[in-house]
Design a protein around this motif. Structure first.
Motif, PDB file in Angstrom:
ATOM      1  N   TYR A  82      -7.878  26.940  27.938  1.00  0.00           N
ATOM      2  CA  TYR A  82      -6.558  27.479  28.258  1.00  0.00           C
ATOM      3  C   TYR A  82      -6.325  28.818  27.562  1.00  0.00           C
ATOM      4  O   TYR A  82      -5.835  29.764  28.168  1.00  0.00           O
ATOM      5  CB  TYR A  82      -5.473  26.472  27.864  1.00  0.00           C
ATOM      6  N   LYS A  83      -6.699  28.913  26.294  1.00  0.00           N
ATOM      7  CA  LYS A  83      -6.510  30.164  25.538  1.00  0.00           C
ATOM      8  C   LYS A  83      -7.323  31.288  26.134  1.00  0.00           C
ATOM      9  O   LYS A  83      -6.855  32.421  26.231  1.00  0.00           O
ATOM     10  CB  LYS A  83      -6.907  29.959  24.073  1.00  0.00           C
ATOM     11  N   ARG A  84      -8.550  30.983  26.563  1.00  0.00           N
ATOM     12  CA  ARG A  84      -9.410  32.013  27.145  1.00  0.00           C
ATOM     13  C   ARG A  84      -8.849  32.512  28.471  1.00  0.00           C
ATOM     14  O   ARG A  84      -8.977  33.677  28.830  1.00  0.00           O
ATOM     15  CB  ARG A  84     -10.831  31.485  27.363  1.00  0.00           C
ATOM     16  N   LEU A  85      -8.217  31.602  29.229  1.00  0.00           N
ATOM     17  CA  LEU A  85      -7.686  31.965  30.540  1.00  0.00           C
ATOM     18  C   LEU A  85      -6.312  32.632  30.464  1.00  0.00           C
ATOM     19  O   LEU A  85      -5.864  33.238  31.442  1.00  0.00           O
ATOM     20  CB  LEU A  85      -7.603  30.728  31.434  1.00  0.00           C
ATOM     21  N   SER A  86      -5.652  32.509  29.338  1.00  0.00           N
ATOM     22  CA  SER A  86      -4.298  33.069  29.207  1.00  0.00           C
ATOM     23  C   SER A  86      -4.322  34.552  28.949  1.00  0.00           C
ATOM     24  O   SER A  86      -5.164  35.133  28.417  1.00  0.00           O
ATOM     25  CB  SER A  86      -3.555  32.378  28.065  1.00  0.00           C
TER      26      SER A  86
ATOM     27  N   SER B 236     -11.323  21.184  23.588  1.00  0.00           N
ATOM     28  CA  SER B 236     -12.016  21.897  24.662  1.00  0.00           C
ATOM     29  C   SER B 236     -11.026  22.426  25.700  1.00  0.00           C
ATOM     30  O   SER B 236     -11.119  23.579  26.134  1.00  0.00           O
ATOM     31  CB  SER B 236     -13.032  20.967  25.320  1.00  0.00           C
ATOM     32  N   LEU B 237     -10.064  21.582  26.096  1.00  0.00           N
ATOM     33  CA  LEU B 237      -9.049  22.016  27.056  1.00  0.00           C
ATOM     34  C   LEU B 237      -8.210  23.169  26.507  1.00  0.00           C
ATOM     35  O   LEU B 237      -7.916  24.132  27.217  1.00  0.00           O
ATOM     36  CB  LEU B 237      -8.142  20.839  27.423  1.00  0.00           C
ATOM     37  N   LEU B 238      -7.824  23.074  25.234  1.00  0.00           N
ATOM     38  CA  LEU B 238      -7.022  24.138  24.630  1.00  0.00           C
ATOM     39  C   LEU B 238      -7.804  25.438  24.510  1.00  0.00           C
ATOM     40  O   LEU B 238      -7.257  26.523  24.748  1.00  0.00           O
ATOM     41  CB  LEU B 238      -6.502  23.698  23.265  1.00  0.00           C
ATOM     42  N   ASP B 239      -9.081  25.357  24.139  1.00  0.00           N
ATOM     43  CA  ASP B 239      -9.919  26.561  24.065  1.00  0.00           C
ATOM     44  C   ASP B 239     -10.019  27.223  25.434  1.00  0.00           C
ATOM     45  O   ASP B 239      -9.922  28.447  25.552  1.00  0.00           O
ATOM     46  CB  ASP B 239     -11.310  26.219  23.540  1.00  0.00           C
TER      47      ASP B 239
ATOM     48  N   ASP C  12      -9.868   3.244  18.623  1.00  0.00           N
ATOM     49  CA  ASP C  12     -10.887   3.215  17.572  1.00  0.00           C
ATOM     50  C   ASP C  12     -11.427   4.624  17.315  1.00  0.00           C
ATOM     51  O   ASP C  12     -11.057   5.585  17.991  1.00  0.00           O
ATOM     52  CB  ASP C  12     -12.020   2.243  17.930  1.00  0.00           C
ATOM     53  N   GLU C  13     -12.298   4.742  16.334  1.00  0.00           N
ATOM     54  CA  GLU C  13     -12.807   6.060  15.914  1.00  0.00           C
ATOM     55  C   GLU C  13     -13.543   6.777  17.046  1.00  0.00           C
ATOM     56  O   GLU C  13     -13.411   7.991  17.216  1.00  0.00           O
ATOM     57  CB  GLU C  13     -13.720   5.901  14.695  1.00  0.00           C
ATOM     58  N   LYS C  14     -14.287   6.031  17.838  1.00  0.00           N
ATOM     59  CA  LYS C  14     -15.016   6.638  18.965  1.00  0.00           C
ATOM     60  C   LYS C  14     -14.027   7.223  19.983  1.00  0.00           C
ATOM     61  O   LYS C  14     -14.203   8.345  20.456  1.00  0.00           O
ATOM     62  CB  LYS C  14     -15.907   5.590  19.620  1.00  0.00           C
ATOM     63  N   GLY C  15     -12.985   6.464  20.308  1.00  0.00           N
ATOM     64  CA  GLY C  15     -11.978   6.947  21.253  1.00  0.00           C
ATOM     65  C   GLY C  15     -11.215   8.126  20.697  1.00  0.00           C
ATOM     66  O   GLY C  15     -10.891   9.070  21.419  1.00  0.00           O
ATOM     67  N   ARG C  16     -10.931   8.085  19.411  1.00  0.00           N
ATOM     68  CA  ARG C  16     -10.218   9.185  18.760  1.00  0.00           C
ATOM     69  C   ARG C  16     -11.042  10.465  18.797  1.00  0.00           C
ATOM     70  O   ARG C  16     -10.542  11.532  19.133  1.00  0.00           O
ATOM     71  CB  ARG C  16      -9.892   8.793  17.319  1.00  0.00           C
ATOM     72  N   THR C  17     -12.328  10.344  18.487  1.00  0.00           N
ATOM     73  CA  THR C  17     -13.225  11.507  18.519  1.00  0.00           C
ATOM     74  C   THR C  17     -13.295  12.089  19.928  1.00  0.00           C
ATOM     75  O   THR C  17     -13.217  13.312  20.116  1.00  0.00           O
ATOM     76  CB  THR C  17     -14.628  11.121  18.016  1.00  0.00           C
ATOM     77  N   LEU C  18     -13.418  11.221  20.916  1.00  0.00           N
ATOM     78  CA  LEU C  18     -13.458  11.669  22.307  1.00  0.00           C
ATOM     79  C   LEU C  18     -12.167  12.395  22.687  1.00  0.00           C
ATOM     80  O   LEU C  18     -12.198  13.474  23.278  1.00  0.00           O
ATOM     81  CB  LEU C  18     -13.696  10.481  23.237  1.00  0.00           C
ATOM     82  N   ALA C  19     -11.029  11.817  22.336  1.00  0.00           N
ATOM     83  CA  ALA C  19      -9.737  12.416  22.682  1.00  0.00           C
ATOM     84  C   ALA C  19      -9.555  13.777  22.012  1.00  0.00           C
ATOM     85  O   ALA C  19      -9.142  14.748  22.656  1.00  0.00           O
ATOM     86  CB  ALA C  19      -8.600  11.470  22.288  1.00  0.00           C
ATOM     87  N   VAL C  20      -9.869  13.866  20.730  1.00  0.00           N
ATOM     88  CA  VAL C  20      -9.690  15.121  19.996  1.00  0.00           C
ATOM     89  C   VAL C  20     -10.642  16.188  20.527  1.00  0.00           C
ATOM     90  O   VAL C  20     -10.245  17.340  20.738  1.00  0.00           O
ATOM     91  CB  VAL C  20      -9.867  14.895  18.476  1.00  0.00           C
ATOM     92  N   THR C  21     -11.892  15.826  20.757  1.00  0.00           N
ATOM     93  CA  THR C  21     -12.876  16.782  21.283  1.00  0.00           C
ATOM     94  C   THR C  21     -12.452  17.297  22.657  1.00  0.00           C
ATOM     95  O   THR C  21     -12.528  18.500  22.934  1.00  0.00           O
ATOM     96  CB  THR C  21     -14.274  16.119  21.370  1.00  0.00           C
ATOM     97  N   THR C  22     -11.990  16.391  23.509  1.00  0.00           N
ATOM     98  CA  THR C  22     -11.540  16.774  24.845  1.00  0.00           C
ATOM     99  C   THR C  22     -10.330  17.701  24.771  1.00  0.00           C
ATOM    100  O   THR C  22     -10.279  18.729  25.454  1.00  0.00           O
ATOM    101  CB  THR C  22     -11.203  15.519  25.674  1.00  0.00           C
ATOM    102  N   MET C  23      -9.373  17.363  23.923  1.00  0.00           N
ATOM    103  CA  MET C  23      -8.166  18.188  23.787  1.00  0.00           C
ATOM    104  C   MET C  23      -8.508  19.581  23.265  1.00  0.00           C
ATOM    105  O   MET C  23      -8.005  20.585  23.776  1.00  0.00           O
ATOM    106  CB  MET C  23      -7.155  17.513  22.855  1.00  0.00           C
TER     107      MET C  23
END
Length: 75
Positions: A71-75, A66-69, A53-64
């Motif tokens: 990762y980019k900072r640490l690379s 954040s993880l990518l940001d 659902d939209e709530k789960g989608r928002t959570l998944a996208v926000t989490t992803m």
């Protein structure tokens, strides 16, 4: 192979099987490479994302994001 010789053409089932193992089906059919094609893993992830659902989608996208940001900072 009959396909390569132009004596036979793959049906939808054959094209689906080729796609499942990673073939660029657009290229098989038209000879034009699909530069925007997703990997099977990416397609599977997006399909899973579209099942929540939209709530789960928002959570998944926000989490992803954040993880990518991070990762980019640490690379």
């Amino acid at each position: 192979m009959a396909y390569e010789a132009g004596r036979s053409f793959p049906n939808a089932e054959a094209l689906n099987l080729l796609h499942a193992v990673g073939f660029d089906v657009l290229y098989v059919v038209t000879g034009v490479r699909n530069g925007a094609a997703l990997s099977n893993e990416d397609s599977s992830l997006l399909a899973d994302l579209n099942q929540v659902d939209e709530k789960g989608r928002t959570l998944a996208v926000t989490t992803m994001r954040s993880l990518l940001d991070t990762y980019k900072r640490l690379s």
